[in-house]
Each structure stands twice: as structure tokens, then as C-alpha cells.
Design an enzyme around this catalytic site. Structure first.
Site, PDB file in Angstrom:
ATOM      1  NE  ARG A 252      72.601  22.292  25.649  1.00  0.00           N
ATOM      2  CZ  ARG A 252      71.354  21.918  25.453  1.00  0.00           C
ATOM      3  NH1 ARG A 252      70.849  21.908  24.240  1.00  0.00           N
ATOM      4  NH2 ARG A 252      70.592  21.572  26.457  1.00  0.00           N
TER       5      ARG A 252
ATOM      6  NE  ARG B  31      71.326  18.723  20.769  1.00  0.00           N
ATOM      7  CZ  ARG B  31      70.455  18.529  21.768  1.00  0.00           C
ATOM      8  NH1 ARG B  31      69.764  17.409  21.823  1.00  0.00           N
ATOM      9  NH2 ARG B  31      70.294  19.425  22.702  1.00  0.00           N
TER      10      ARG B  31
ATOM     11  CB  THR C 203      75.981  29.663  33.611  1.00  0.00           C
ATOM     12  OG1 THR C 203      75.154  28.929  34.523  1.00  0.00           O
ATOM     13  CG2 THR C 203      75.758  31.135  33.850  1.00  0.00           C
TER      14      THR C 203
ATOM     15  CD1 TRP D  93      59.153  19.252  17.717  1.00  0.00           C
ATOM     16  CD2 TRP D  93      60.763  19.873  16.286  1.00  0.00           C
ATOM     17  NE1 TRP D  93      58.544  19.716  16.579  1.00  0.00           N
ATOM     18  CE2 TRP D  93      59.514  20.102  15.685  1.00  0.00           C
ATOM     19  CE3 TRP D  93      61.922  20.188  15.575  1.00  0.00           C
ATOM     20  CZ2 TRP D  93      59.391  20.637  14.401  1.00  0.00           C
ATOM     21  CZ3 TRP D  93      61.791  20.714  14.296  1.00  0.00           C
ATOM     22  CH2 TRP D  93      60.544  20.933  13.720  1.00  0.00           C
TER      23      TRP D  93
ATOM     24  NE  ARG E   6      62.840  21.030  32.115  1.00  0.00           N
ATOM     25  CZ  ARG E   6      64.099  21.058  32.525  1.00  0.00           C
ATOM     26  NH1 ARG E   6      64.390  21.480  33.718  1.00  0.00           N
ATOM     27  NH2 ARG E   6      65.081  20.656  31.726  1.00  0.00           N
TER      28      ARG E   6
ATOM     29  CD  GLU F 238      50.334  27.137  42.250  1.00  0.00           C
ATOM     30  OE1 GLU F 238      50.462  25.894  42.124  1.00  0.00           O
ATOM     31  OE2 GLU F 238      49.875  27.680  43.264  1.00  0.00           O
TER      32      GLU F 238
ATOM     33  CG  LEU G 251      54.604  40.029  27.488  1.00  0.00           C
ATOM     34  CD1 LEU G 251      53.771  39.535  28.665  1.00  0.00           C
ATOM     35  CD2 LEU G 251      54.697  38.941  26.408  1.00  0.00           C
TER      36      LEU G 251
ATOM     37  CG  ASP H  46      64.107  20.569  28.115  1.00  0.00           C
ATOM     38  OD1 ASP H  46      64.997  20.588  27.241  1.00  0.00           O
ATOM     39  OD2 ASP H  46      64.077  19.712  29.015  1.00  0.00           O
TER      40      ASP H  46
ATOM     41  CG  HIS I 264      68.480  24.991  19.483  1.00  0.00           C
ATOM     42  ND1 HIS I 264      67.876  24.735  20.690  1.00  0.00           N
ATOM     43  CD2 HIS I 264      69.622  24.249  19.481  1.00  0.00           C
ATOM     44  CE1 HIS I 264      68.626  23.894  21.388  1.00  0.00           C
ATOM     45  NE2 HIS I 264      69.685  23.578  20.676  1.00  0.00           N
TER      46      HIS I 264
HETATM   47  C1  FPP Z   1      66.445  23.391  25.501  1.00  0.00           C
HETATM   48  O1  FPP Z   1      66.224  22.348  24.586  1.00  0.00           O
HETATM   49  C2  FPP Z   1      66.618  24.657  24.787  1.00  0.00           C
HETATM   50  C3  FPP Z   1      67.733  25.433  24.829  1.00  0.00           C
HETATM   51  C4  FPP Z   1      68.925  25.077  25.620  1.00  0.00           C
HETATM   52  C5  FPP Z   1      67.852  26.675  24.026  1.00  0.00           C
HETATM   53  C6  FPP Z   1      66.585  27.487  23.871  1.00  0.00           C
HETATM   54  C7  FPP Z   1      66.799  28.410  22.758  1.00  0.00           C
HETATM   55  C8  FPP Z   1      65.873  28.807  21.876  1.00  0.00           C
HETATM   56  C9  FPP Z   1      64.438  28.448  21.991  1.00  0.00           C
HETATM   57  C10 FPP Z   1      66.277  29.631  20.697  1.00  0.00           C
HETATM   58  C11 FPP Z   1      66.825  31.012  20.979  1.00  0.00           C
HETATM   59  C12 FPP Z   1      65.954  31.858  21.771  1.00  0.00           C
HETATM   60  C13 FPP Z   1      65.499  33.100  21.478  1.00  0.00           C
HETATM   61  C14 FPP Z   1      64.907  33.843  22.593  1.00  0.00           C
HETATM   62  C15 FPP Z   1      65.569  33.725  20.155  1.00  0.00           C
HETATM   63  P1  FPP Z   1      67.283  21.166  24.484  1.00  0.00           P
HETATM   64  O2  FPP Z   1      68.244  21.478  23.402  1.00  0.00           O
HETATM   65  O3  FPP Z   1      67.900  20.933  25.825  1.00  0.00           O
HETATM   66  O4  FPP Z   1      66.361  19.968  24.069  1.00  0.00           O
HETATM   67  P2  FPP Z   1      66.530  18.429  24.458  1.00  0.00           P
HETATM   68  O5  FPP Z   1      66.279  18.332  25.935  1.00  0.00           O
HETATM   69  O6  FPP Z   1      65.477  17.775  23.646  1.00  0.00           O
HETATM   70  O7  FPP Z   1      67.921  18.028  24.061  1.00  0.00           O
END
Ligand code: FPP
Length: 233
Positions: A68, A29, A63, A21, A181, A200, A128, A16, A33
Site C-alpha cells: 500500500r 484513507r 504480509t 469509510w 469479515r 463459522e 479476554l 475491512d 484506519h
Molecule cells: C482493511 O481496510 C484494514 C486494514 C488493512 C488495516 C486495519 C488496521 C486498523 C484497524 C488500525 C490499526 C490496528 C490496531 C490494532 C491498532 P481497507 O483499508 O482494506 O479498507 P477498504 O477495503 O475499504 O479499502
């Protein structure tokens, strides 16, 4: 056993903070990602090369994430496809096993086929084991398990925990010992609802794109300090 040798067998991560960031840097945004997907690669490599952790499960797309903005959903899907294409080339060399978990029926057939190919290609790997959760919801996973059991003719009045466990996406895998998290929120957001019973829970303010080898080491050190009781004394 030397305390330094105690590792969680299975780590699950809610990645998250990508959006925040990016916003902090006045970037879209989507840029968060993109960097977040690089962080995922380096965390997986770190765990594979430098620790005895056996399973890594990441929450890449829930889901609920379909709600978004379209350009953000499209970008996450693009990053996933990029990762899959790359995985096809690098999995054997890295000796990692890769599974995609979730309700995959929503993806186009070519994507599903590639997921299956990757699964089969990496099946013999001894390093892994990575689970990437996509179109994943913990409650939905349990509902799907129960429906599958009904279809298979189970007597639903006598269903056991072991039987439900054997119908989840994580069949055959140990439950996560630790769920991390990032991004300062303190909730599970429908992630691994069944499997997280004794995990944990480790929460950190670090935003996912900033998460590094040092942050993993801190989380592992915290885990070593936990006394796990599984309901006993
Ligand atoms: C949460 O941050 C993140 C996501 C909903 C998407 C996670 C996806 C990736 C890390 C990229 C794709 C993954 C792979 C495995 C190649 P957020 O957008 O909710 O952040 P915020 O809480 O700051 O808005």
C-alpha cells in the site's frame, strides 16, 4: 444451557472497509484506519466486559499490506505503536492478555522488545485474550511452522496435524469458532488458513469503522443459531 449463554470461545475478525469509510466522507484513507483502530478498542472492551468470549484475534496488517502507499502503511504502524504504548499503561487494569502474531522479525528491535514486554506483562491476565496479527499471512505461518519442525529434527514423513498446530503462532489456543469479515467482501484473504477449518463465517456489509456493540450482538445471535457439526451429522 440457556441459549443466550452460548458464546463462541474464539472470535477472529477481518477489519475491512476503513478506506471506503473514509472515501465516502471525502477523507484520506488514513482517517479510516484511525477511526478503525478506535473501533477495535471498543470491540475488544465490549467482548471483555459484556460477553464470555475468551479469545479475540484481529487482522491488523497482512504480509501483502506492505504494497500500500507509504503514508498509509506509516499511519497503520503509527496506530499500532500508539495502541502498544497505551496497552502498556492499561492492560493490567483491564485484565486482558495481549499477543502480537505474525512474522515479527521485520519490525525494528525496539518494537519487537515492546511486543515481548507486553506479552510478558499481560501473561497472568484472566480476561479476554487478544491476538493482534501484524505482518501476518496464513500460508506464511504454515511454511514457518514446517521449517521450524525441520530445524527441530522432526521426521517430516510422519508429521501429524497436532504437531503442526503446536508450531503455529496460535499454539495452545483454541481454533476460532467464528470469523467475522466486515466491509462486504466474502473471502478469507490468507487469514488463519489452518485454524479456520471449522469456523463459522460471518460476513456483514457494515464497514469496520461503523461496527458497534449492536453489530457484535447481531453476530453473536447469528452464531447461536448455527448448528455446528464438525464434519459429523
Ligand atoms: C482493511 O481496510 C484494514 C486494514 C488493512 C488495516 C486495519 C488496521 C486498523 C484497524 C488500525 C490499526 C490496528 C490496531 C490494532 C491498532 P481497507 O483499508 O482494506 O479498507 P477498504 O477495503 O475499504 O479499502
Amino acid at each position: 444451557m440457556d441459549n443466550q449463554e452460548i458464546f463462541p470461545r474464539h472470535i477472529a475478525i477481518i477489519m475491512d472497509g476503513n478506506g471506503r469509510w473514509a472515501q465516502k466522507r471525502l477523507l484520506p484513507r488514513k482517517a479510516g484506519h484511525a477511526v478503525g483502530s478506535e473501533t477495535f478498542r471498543s470491540v475488544a472492551d465490549y467482548l471483555n466486559l459484556h460477553t464470555k468470549v475468551e479469545y479475540l484475534t484481529v487482522y491488523a496488517f497482512s504480509t501483502e499490506n506492505w504494497s500500500r502507499p507509504k503514508d498509509e502503511v506509516d499511519e497503520i504502524m503509527r496506530l499500532l505503536r500508539k495502541y502498544m504504548d497505551e496497552a502498556c499503561r492499561t492492560l493490567l487494569e483491564k485484565n486482558v492478555k495481549l499477543h502480537f502474531l505474525g512474522d515479527l522479525s521485520i519490525f525494528p528491535e525496539d518494537v519487537r522488545r515492546e511486543m515481548e514486554d507486553i506479552h510478558a506483562l499481560s501473561e497472568k491476565a484472566t480476561g479476554l485474550h487478544i491476538n493482534v496479527c501484524v505482518n501476518y499471512g496464513g500460508r506464511n505461518e504454515i511454511v514457518n511452522a514446517v521449517r521450524a519442525m525441520a530445524r527441530e529434527g522432526y521426521d517430516m514423513t510422519k508429521v501429524t496435524e497436532e504437531e503442526i498446530t503446536a508450531h503455529l503462532y496460535t499454539v495452545g489456543q483454541p481454533d476460532p469458532d467464528m470469523i467475522i469479515r466486515t466491509g462486504a467482501e466474502k473471502r478469507l484473504s490468507n487469514f488463519l488458513m489452518w485454524q479456520s477449518s471449522y469456523a463459522e463465517l460471518y460476513f456483514t456489509d457494515t464497514l469496520w469503522p461503523d461496527f458497534s456493540g449492536k453489530d457484535i450482538e447481531e453476530a453473536l445471535a447469528w452464531f447461536r443459531g448455527r448448528k455446528r457439526r464438525f464434519g459429523g451429522v
